[in-house]
Design an enzyme around this catalytic site. Structure first.
Site, PDB file in Angstrom:
ATOM      1  CB  ALA A   1     -26.610 -37.405  71.918  1.00 11.92           C
ATOM      2  CE1 TYR A   2     -34.522 -36.978  69.304  1.00  9.95           C
ATOM      3  CE2 TYR A   2     -34.332 -34.991  67.979  1.00  9.95           C
ATOM      4  CZ  TYR A   2     -35.062 -36.064  68.417  1.00  9.95           C
ATOM      5  OH  TYR A   2     -36.347 -36.252  67.953  1.00  9.95           O
ATOM      6  CB  THR A   3     -28.020 -33.213  66.112  1.00 11.69           C
ATOM      7  OG1 THR A   3     -28.844 -32.203  66.686  1.00 11.69           O
ATOM      8  CG2 THR A   3     -27.639 -32.817  64.695  1.00 11.69           C
TER       9      THR A   3
END
Length: 252
Positions: free
Chosen positions: A156-158
């Site tokens: 998700a962060y990526t």
């Protein structure tokens, strides 16, 4: 204590995520460079304490993902200072680490909402005003190493930080010809509350340090000085860039 300069000469700078970590470091550096800083954070107690250390700052308690309130927040900041916002720095962000096959979709969506949708929405609100008034502006997004590479258990962060780089390029294409420069900073490993889980694992921490040619982890001030550069006339011909500030990680 950093001596106050006039690099930003009274500019109005809005910094999100300014209650701690990189956001607080950026707010402090902007004030030291001569800016009037509106510090935005959803944590009231943390924000009030942080703002006391930033001369001339305005504490603005607000959750950047509450999109319906964005216009009023910008109105309040501009009314307080009696001028339009010149620069916005999007330092607010959240993280969640899970294996991809186990990632809860509600958490995944929340990371995208805070890290990607919210900064776009705030830049959209500020740019509408700048474009209508014919006022130049600087929009600075905070990306990540994951704007360029993949790191396990951060899907998700990526996705959010890769998207941030896309937003930087797109907004720069649309706005830079009308006086608004849009850039990003991709921090390497900087020790903050958000990254503490990485530093708490000695083996992982040692491995990461071995990947950094400069031989040290970053500190918020490393990112803050680049943000000041991107907000200042010194970067007048820089737009559409995501500048890695990572001690050489991506070059190794």
């Amino acid at each position: 204590m950093v001596t106050r300069s006039e690099v930003l000469d009274g500019d109005i700078v809005l910094v999100t995520g300014a209650g701690r970590g990189i956001g607080l470091g950026i707010a402090t550096a902007m004030a030291a460079a001569g800016a009037n800083v509106a510090m935005v954070s959803r944590s009231v107690a943390q924000l009030n304490e942080a703002s006391r250390g930033v001369p001339g700052s305005l504490a603005v308690p607000f959750d950047v993902s509450e999109f319906a309130g964005l216009s009023q927040v910008v109105d309040d900041i501009e009314t307080h200072y009696g001028a339009m916002v010149n620069t916005v720095v999007h330092a607010a962000g959240i993280h969640a680490r899970h294996k991809a096959e186990d990632f809860d979709l509600d958490v995944w969506r929340r990371v995208i909402e805070v890290n990607l949708v919210a900064p776009f929405a705030l830049s959209q609100e500020i740019a509408r005003r700048q474009l209508a008034a014919g006022q130049p502006g600087q929009h600075v997004f905070i990306g990540s190493l994951t704007s360029f590479i993949a790191i396990p258990e951060t899907s998700a962060y990526t996705a959010s930080k890769s998207g941030v780089f896309g937003v930087v390029r797109s907004l720069s294409q649309e706005w830079s010809g009308r006086g608004i420069r849009v850039n990003g900073i991709a921090p390497g490993y900087v020790r903050t509350e958000l990254t503490e889980v990485v530093f708490a694992d000695p083996e992982r921490s040692a491995h990461n340090l071995s990947r950094i040619p400069m031989g040290r982890f970053g500190v918020p001030e490393d990112i803050a000085q680049v943000a000041v550069f991107l907000a200042s006339p010194q970067s007048a011909y820089v737009t559409g860039q995501m500048l890695p500030v990572d001690g050489g990680w991506l070059s190794a």
